[in-house]
Write a protein that holds these residues in place. Structure first.
Motif: not given
Length: 205
Positions: A59-60, A62, A104-108, A110
């Motif tokens: 999932g997401k 950092d 596509h799995y990085l938080n803003d 990251g």
């Protein structure tokens, strides 16, 4: 300044560099350890399906940190296309695959940190394929940094030969100064916790 605890996935966490990076970043961040056969999750970086499945499961996050990738060393006079291709498919495209999918799995805000090595700049005997792979990774990181959105950063760690591996590789790196894995781990921390992007962090040279 308040400390921010990040969720960081480390691919290659069971290797010499990966263990040092996990120890350094794990002092204040949440670490997800990934390896080919060990760790919290397993992945084959030469397989897009495997990489995609990995990020779907985690999932997401950092930060995405890579300390992995196999290379081929051998004399140019007898090297085959297949042998040359080994490092291209594993260390080069494998890490590119981690970045392309993982973004596509990085938080803003990251970050992505990949690894190359000194032979992109200092050729060694039997290192033509490996030098190509490492130089290619540097080019990818510089270009990708110009396009990544949402404040996502990407950098590359380029260490000289590790002190822990110096004896085993002495024939390939005669007279080269070595650097401890713990020092390389500090460069990863600079990449993950810092603000720079598109940088090649040379360690030990």
């Amino acid at each position: 300044m308040a400390e921010v605890v990040m969720k960081i996935v480390i691919i290659g966490a069971s290797g010499t560099v990966g263990r040092a990076v996990a120890e350094e970043l794990g002092r204040k961040h949440e670490i997800v350890r990934v390896g080919r056969t060990q760790g919290d999750y397993q992945v084959d970086i030469t397989s897009q399906r495997s990489v995609q499945t990995l990020f779907e499961k985690i999932g997401k996050v950092d930060a995405i940190v890579s300390a992995t990738g196999s290379l081929f060393f051998g004399p140019l006079s007898t090297m085959t296309e297949g042998e040359f291709n080994q490092g291209l498919q594993d260390k080069l495209l494998g890490q590119v695959r981690l970045a392309l999918t993982g973004q596509h799995y990085l938080n803003d805000g990251g970050s992505i940190t990949l690894i190359s090595g000194i032979i992109a700049h200092e050729p060694i005997v039997q290192g033509a394929s490996a030098a190509t792979v490492n130089a290619g990774l540097e080019g990818f990181v510089r270009a990708a940094a110009c396009e990544l959105g949402r404040g996502i950063r990407i950098n590359l760690i380029s260490p000289t030969v590790l002190s822990e591996s110096a004896a085993a590789y002495d024939g390939f790196f005669p007279g080269f100064e070595s650097v401890p894995a713990a020092t390389v781990a500090n460069a990863y921390r600079r990449s993950v916790e810092g603000i720079q992007t598109g940088r090649i962090y040379k360690v030990g040279y």
